[in-house]
Scaffold this active site. Structure first.
Site, PDB file in Angstrom:
ATOM      1  N   SER A 149       0.825  -1.206   0.000  1.00 45.31           N
ATOM      2  CA  SER A 149       0.000   0.000   0.000  1.00 45.31           C
ATOM      3  C   SER A 149       0.858   1.254   0.000  1.00 45.31           C
ATOM      4  O   SER A 149       1.967   1.252   0.545  1.00 45.31           O
ATOM      5  CB  SER A 149      -0.880  -0.018   1.245  1.00 45.31           C
ATOM      6  OG  SER A 149      -1.405   1.266   1.485  1.00 45.31           O
ATOM      7  N   TYR A 174      -1.966  -0.544  10.058  1.00 43.36           N
ATOM      8  CA  TYR A 174      -2.181  -1.045   8.697  1.00 43.36           C
ATOM      9  C   TYR A 174      -0.885  -0.944   7.889  1.00 43.36           C
ATOM     10  O   TYR A 174      -0.426  -1.924   7.295  1.00 43.36           O
ATOM     11  CB  TYR A 174      -3.303  -0.245   8.026  1.00 43.36           C
ATOM     12  CG  TYR A 174      -3.474  -0.539   6.552  1.00 43.36           C
ATOM     13  CD1 TYR A 174      -3.824  -1.812   6.115  1.00 43.36           C
ATOM     14  CD2 TYR A 174      -3.292   0.458   5.591  1.00 43.36           C
ATOM     15  CE1 TYR A 174      -3.979  -2.084   4.756  1.00 43.36           C
ATOM     16  CE2 TYR A 174      -3.446   0.194   4.240  1.00 43.36           C
ATOM     17  CZ  TYR A 174      -3.790  -1.073   3.833  1.00 43.36           C
ATOM     18  OH  TYR A 174      -3.941  -1.345   2.489  1.00 43.36           O
TER      19      TYR A 174
HETATM   20  N1  LIG Z   1      -8.402  -0.093  -2.628  1.00 39.09           N
HETATM   21  C1  LIG Z   1      -7.328   0.632  -2.354  1.00 39.09           C
HETATM   22  O1  LIG Z   1      -7.320   1.856  -2.546  1.00 39.09           O
HETATM   23  C2  LIG Z   1      -6.070  -0.003  -1.830  1.00 39.09           C
HETATM   24  C3  LIG Z   1      -4.953   0.819  -1.642  1.00 39.09           C
HETATM   25  C4  LIG Z   1      -3.779   0.239  -1.155  1.00 39.09           C
HETATM   26  C5  LIG Z   1      -3.729  -1.115  -0.904  1.00 39.09           C
HETATM   27  N2  LIG Z   1      -4.823  -1.895  -1.087  1.00 39.09           N
HETATM   28  C6  LIG Z   1      -4.698  -3.336  -0.796  1.00 39.09           C
HETATM   29  O2  LIG Z   1      -5.202  -4.071  -1.885  1.00 39.09           O
HETATM   30  C7  LIG Z   1      -5.802  -5.279  -1.439  1.00 39.09           C
HETATM   31  C8  LIG Z   1      -7.226  -5.360  -1.953  1.00 39.09           C
HETATM   32  O3  LIG Z   1      -7.929  -4.221  -1.482  1.00 39.09           O
HETATM   33  P1  LIG Z   1      -9.451  -3.939  -1.804  1.00 39.09           P
HETATM   34  O4  LIG Z   1      -9.610  -2.477  -1.930  1.00 39.09           O
HETATM   35  O5  LIG Z   1      -9.915  -4.847  -2.894  1.00 39.09           O
HETATM   36  O6  LIG Z   1     -10.093  -4.360  -0.411  1.00 39.09           O
HETATM   37  P2  LIG Z   1     -11.375  -5.267  -0.097  1.00 39.09           P
HETATM   38  O7  LIG Z   1     -11.584  -5.151   1.376  1.00 39.09           O
HETATM   39  O8  LIG Z   1     -12.497  -4.923  -0.991  1.00 39.09           O
HETATM   40  O9  LIG Z   1     -10.853  -6.708  -0.460  1.00 39.09           O
HETATM   41  C9  LIG Z   1     -10.193  -7.575   0.423  1.00 39.09           C
HETATM   42  C10 LIG Z   1     -10.972  -8.874   0.489  1.00 39.09           C
HETATM   43  O10 LIG Z   1     -10.242  -9.770   1.322  1.00 39.09           O
HETATM   44  C11 LIG Z   1     -11.151 -10.471   2.128  1.00 39.09           C
HETATM   45  N3  LIG Z   1     -10.418 -10.874   3.335  1.00 39.09           N
HETATM   46  C12 LIG Z   1      -9.956 -10.080   4.331  1.00 39.09           C
HETATM   47  N4  LIG Z   1      -9.326 -10.820   5.253  1.00 39.09           N
HETATM   48  C13 LIG Z   1      -9.378 -12.100   4.819  1.00 39.09           C
HETATM   49  C14 LIG Z   1      -8.916 -13.324   5.338  1.00 39.09           C
HETATM   50  N5  LIG Z   1      -8.275 -13.375   6.515  1.00 39.09           N
HETATM   51  N6  LIG Z   1      -9.128 -14.459   4.630  1.00 39.09           N
HETATM   52  C15 LIG Z   1      -9.800 -14.419   3.457  1.00 39.09           C
HETATM   53  N7  LIG Z   1     -10.280 -13.288   2.922  1.00 39.09           N
HETATM   54  C16 LIG Z   1     -10.073 -12.140   3.599  1.00 39.09           C
HETATM   55  C17 LIG Z   1     -12.286  -9.511   2.406  1.00 39.09           C
HETATM   56  O11 LIG Z   1     -13.497 -10.193   2.692  1.00 39.09           O
HETATM   57  C18 LIG Z   1     -12.358  -8.713   1.113  1.00 39.09           C
HETATM   58  O12 LIG Z   1     -13.341  -9.239   0.237  1.00 39.09           O
HETATM   59  C19 LIG Z   1      -5.697  -5.256   0.078  1.00 39.09           C
HETATM   60  O13 LIG Z   1      -4.545  -5.984   0.430  1.00 39.09           O
HETATM   61  C20 LIG Z   1      -5.506  -3.796   0.401  1.00 39.09           C
HETATM   62  O14 LIG Z   1      -4.819  -3.628   1.613  1.00 39.09           O
HETATM   63  C21 LIG Z   1      -5.988  -1.365  -1.557  1.00 39.09           C
END
Ligand SMILES: NC(=O)c1ccc[n+]([C@@H]2O[C@H](COP(=O)([O-])OP(=O)(O)OC[C@H]3O[C@@H](n4cnc5c(N)ncnc54)[C@H](O)[C@@H]3O)[C@@H](O)[C@H]2O)c1
Length: 364
Positions: A149, A174
């Site tokens: 991130s 985080y």
């Molecule tokens: N969206 C953003 O702007 C952003 C920015 C930086 C980093 N990220 C990273 O990208 C990745 C995806 O983000 P996103 O925006 O799609 O988030 P999101 O929350 O929509 O997707 C994450 C998914 O992982 C699942 N999950 C969480 N913990 C779990 C576990 N222990 N076992 C199984 N499933 C689990 C959740 O149910 C969710 O559906 C994450 O790692 C997030 O930290 C996202």
């Protein structure tokens, strides 16, 4: 630049019902032939689960159009070691994309356990399973791609943020877990020669995005007649990256694993890389809100005569906030010939339209 083909590959996507995960699965099904995708997600209720279920239905519609490929969904938790060991034994993935995580900066104050469980133990289980995928001379995992991130940059002042910058001063749990994942990946790449690429995403937005993010929250509040708070009087600049650009970038990165090279000491040089995926084009928060307003009116989510001025409060900066953040994406361009390019207005238009349809909002 040589990118391998993903046809016939077996791919494990964790967090497959998530915003980025579900879009990645659909992109991979659309662009490749005879691809076998296994998705795992625990469907936790950090935010409205019906959005996760909707995304899974969209994947089902996509797979129906690509019946030479296969899609298997497993409801399970990556922090459960037996589940992960079992998945790797059964499906023997060629490529693993770890997107499952507890996301969000503020929630790490309320529920730190969720971050330790998913982002540290879960990630450890994935990388351990990658290590053991080579047991008994098996071909094993060709590439582990995982989500980091932009929050690892903490309150760094130098912009644009570069992967060469020091990121040893996280300002949230985080961010600390994401930086820890990068460190674990480095150690495992060195010890077990696992090709690993970490991707630092910068504020991803789009249809069926995360309701905990500002653009989504602003929309909910404006619709409910509440007031939105705009920090630093709107004088913040952020990189907003449209979801299609993100999944395009992930797919390209998946196709080219860092090379396995033996060093002078006869030991592996860690096949390890980190990239930023952002827009390299920071937008002023106030401009972002103005475009969002216009697109919400255009999509008939809000009426044309909506009094935005009385629903906006310009407030000072929050402690820990930085006035400008954006990504240096030159490494991504150099290695993958790729740069996100969706204009903010196009991306927010798609979000507004989705929002109207998903929540079945009557014409305003
Ligand atoms: N969206 C953003 O702007 C952003 C920015 C930086 C980093 N990220 C990273 O990208 C990745 C995806 O983000 P996103 O925006 O799609 O988030 P999101 O929350 O929509 O997707 C994450 C998914 O992982 C699942 N999950 C969480 N913990 C779990 C576990 N222990 N076992 C199984 N499933 C689990 C959740 O149910 C969710 O559906 C994450 O790692 C997030 O930290 C996202």
């Amino acid at each position: 630049m040589e990118l391998t083909n993903l046809n016939n590959k077996t791919i494990l996507v964790t967090g497959a019902a998530g915003f980025i995960g579900s879009n990645l699965v659909m992109q991979l099904l659309g662009n490749n032939e005879q691809i076998k995708i296994i998705g795992i997600d625990n469907l936790n209720d950090y935010y409205d689960v019906s959005i996760k279920e909707w995304r899974l239905q969209e994947i089902e519609k996509t797979i129906a159009k690509h019946n030479d490929s296969s899609w298997t969904f497993v409801k399970g938790d990556i922090s459960d070691k037996d589940t992960i060991t079992g998945l790797f034994a059964e499906y023997k993935p060629d490529i693993v994309v770890n997107l499952a995580a507890q996301a969000g900066v503020r929630y790490s104050i309320i529920n730190p356990d969720a971050y330790i469980k998913s982002n540290l133990i879960g990630f450890y289980n994935i990388i351990e399973a990658c290590r053991h995928s080579y047991d008994d001379g098996a071909k094993g995992v060709e590439h582990l791609v995982y989500a980091s991130s932009s929050s690892v940059y903490g309150t760094n002042k130098k912009v644009p943020y570069s992967t060469d910058d020091k990121v040893d001063n996280p300002v949230s749990l985080y961010a600390a877990t994401k930086k820890s994942d990068e460190l674990m990946a480095h150690a495992y790449a060195k010890l077990y020669n696992i090709p690993c690429t970490g991707l630092r995403f910068f504020t991803v937005y789009g249809p069926a995005g995360r309701p905990d993010m500002a653009y989504f929250g602003f929309t909910n509040k404006l619709l409910n007649g509440e007031t939105i708070k705009i920090f630093n009087y709107g004088n913040c600049k952020r990189d907003f990256t449209y979801i299609d650009d993100i999944v395009d970038g992930i797919e390209r990165v998946m196709k080219k694993a860092p090379e396995r090279v033996t060093g002078e000491d006869g030991l592996p040089v860690p096949p390890y890389a980190i990239y930023n995926i952002g827009n390299n084009n920071p937008e002023n928060l106030l401009d972002f809100v103005t475009i969002l307003q216009e697109e919400l009116v255009r999509a008939h989510v809000l009426p044309e005569d909506y009094d935005f001025e009385s629903h906006k409060e310009l407030v000072p900066m929050q402690p820990g906030d930085v006035p400008i953040t954006y990504a240096d994406t030159s490494a991504l361009e150099r290695d993958f010939g790729f740069k996100p390019d969706t204009p903010l207005r196009d991306g927010l238009r798609k979000f507004a339209q989705w929002y109207k349809d998903f929540y079945n909002i009557e014409e305003k």
